[in-house]
Design a protein around this motif. Structure first.
Motif, PDB file in Angstrom:
ATOM      1  N   LYS A  53       0.847  -1.188   0.000  1.00  0.00           N
ATOM      2  CA  LYS A  53       0.000   0.000   0.000  1.00  0.00           C
ATOM      3  C   LYS A  53       0.879   1.234   0.000  1.00  0.00           C
ATOM      4  CE  LYS A  53      -3.818   2.362   2.190  1.00  0.00           C
ATOM      5  NZ  LYS A  53      -4.823   2.375   3.236  1.00  0.00           N
ATOM      6  N   ILE A  70      -2.356  -1.208  -3.540  1.00  0.00           N
ATOM      7  CA  ILE A  70      -3.338  -0.165  -3.247  1.00  0.00           C
ATOM      8  C   ILE A  70      -2.586   1.158  -3.255  1.00  0.00           C
ATOM      9  CG2 ILE A  70      -5.008   0.751  -1.587  1.00  0.00           C
ATOM     10  CD1 ILE A  70      -5.204  -2.135  -0.452  1.00  0.00           C
ATOM     11  N   THR A  72      -2.846   5.194  -2.705  1.00  0.00           N
ATOM     12  CA  THR A  72      -3.514   6.429  -2.300  1.00  0.00           C
ATOM     13  C   THR A  72      -2.541   7.595  -2.454  1.00  0.00           C
ATOM     14  OG1 THR A  72      -2.931   6.085   0.023  1.00  0.00           O
ATOM     15  CG2 THR A  72      -5.075   5.294  -0.683  1.00  0.00           C
ATOM     16  N   GLU A  85      -5.563  -1.389  -7.067  1.00  0.00           N
ATOM     17  CA  GLU A  85      -6.620  -0.438  -6.735  1.00  0.00           C
ATOM     18  C   GLU A  85      -6.023   0.963  -6.607  1.00  0.00           C
ATOM     19  OE1 GLU A  85      -9.945   0.247  -3.216  1.00  0.00           O
ATOM     20  OE2 GLU A  85      -8.887  -1.672  -3.352  1.00  0.00           O
ATOM     21  N   VAL A  87      -7.027   4.372  -5.350  1.00  0.00           N
ATOM     22  CA  VAL A  87      -8.021   4.995  -4.492  1.00  0.00           C
ATOM     23  C   VAL A  87      -8.062   6.487  -4.796  1.00  0.00           C
ATOM     24  CG1 VAL A  87      -8.661   5.365  -2.068  1.00  0.00           C
ATOM     25  CG2 VAL A  87      -7.577   3.231  -2.754  1.00  0.00           C
ATOM     26  N   SER A  88      -9.182   7.138  -4.520  1.00  0.00           N
ATOM     27  CA  SER A  88      -9.328   8.570  -4.769  1.00  0.00           C
ATOM     28  C   SER A  88      -8.131   9.332  -4.224  1.00  0.00           C
ATOM     29  CB  SER A  88     -10.613   9.084  -4.117  1.00  0.00           C
ATOM     30  OG  SER A  88     -10.776  10.455  -4.384  1.00  0.00           O
ATOM     31  N   ASP A 104     -10.693   4.408  -8.833  1.00  0.00           N
ATOM     32  CA  ASP A 104     -11.747   5.205  -8.204  1.00  0.00           C
ATOM     33  C   ASP A 104     -11.796   6.612  -8.802  1.00  0.00           C
ATOM     34  OD1 ASP A 104     -12.342   3.110  -6.500  1.00  0.00           O
ATOM     35  OD2 ASP A 104     -11.409   4.016  -4.734  1.00  0.00           O
ATOM     36  N   SER A 107      -8.926   9.584  -8.752  1.00  0.00           N
ATOM     37  CA  SER A 107      -7.566   9.065  -8.913  1.00  0.00           C
ATOM     38  C   SER A 107      -7.158   9.253 -10.363  1.00  0.00           C
ATOM     39  CB  SER A 107      -7.499   7.587  -8.520  1.00  0.00           C
ATOM     40  OG  SER A 107      -8.339   6.813  -9.350  1.00  0.00           O
TER      41      SER A 107
END
Length: 157
Positions: A53, A70, A72, A85, A87-88, A104, A107
């Motif tokens: 992440k 992930i 972010t 993934e 993420v925003s 998302d 992003s």
């Protein structure tokens, strides 16, 4: 002394997380079995049997193989994961290879996405070569053509 009487136990890798804290810069290769959380900066090759992440303040510049990515924060490079993934607020630039990709709202992704079948080995890409999987619109031999990537988006068949 009760602390010394306990038998040696192996840590459960699924419950462990290695964190690269904000303000930390690492360059090199990481082979890891537990989850990896990046709030600092990491540049290099990462091989993980678990989740990687990239936190909001994190930057990962990598050739990455992992179960799941992930993002972010920011990812730059090639990721070969079962699931990815964004993420925003997360940003990715490069090549994303996965059986499942979630982007998302809020992003951003710039680069190439390659879908592979669920359960197919993550050893699809040799990170030690700069050779592309495609040569123009032709898929190089040794790489199976799938309907999802047979034609670039927006071009008639």
């Amino acid at each position: 002394m009760a602390i010394f009487d306990k038998p040696d136990k192996q840590a459960d890798h699924a419950s462990n997380v290695t964190t690269i804290a904000a303000g930390t810069n690492i360059v090199g290769k990481i082979d890891i079995e537990c989850s990896l959380h990046i709030d600092g900066e990491l540049e290099g090759e990462v091989n993980s049997k678990s989740i990687v992440k990239v936190g909001k303040s994190g930057l990962l510049k990598s050739n990455l193989k992992a179960e799941k990515l992930i993002v972010t924060g920011r990812f730059v490079g090639t990721a070969d994961c079962d699931q990815i993934e964004l993420v925003s607020g997360g940003e990715a630039e490069g090549k994303l290879i996965s059986a499942g990709l979630v982007i998302d709202a809020g992003s951003s992704f710039q680069g190439e996405s390659i879908r592979r079948k669920q359960g197919e080995s993550r050893k699809v890409v040799d990170f030690n070569t700069d050779a592309p999987l495609r040569d123009g619109n032709e898929i190089k031999k040794d790489v199976k053509e799938s309907p999802e990537i047979s034609q670039p988006a927006g071009r008639p068949r």
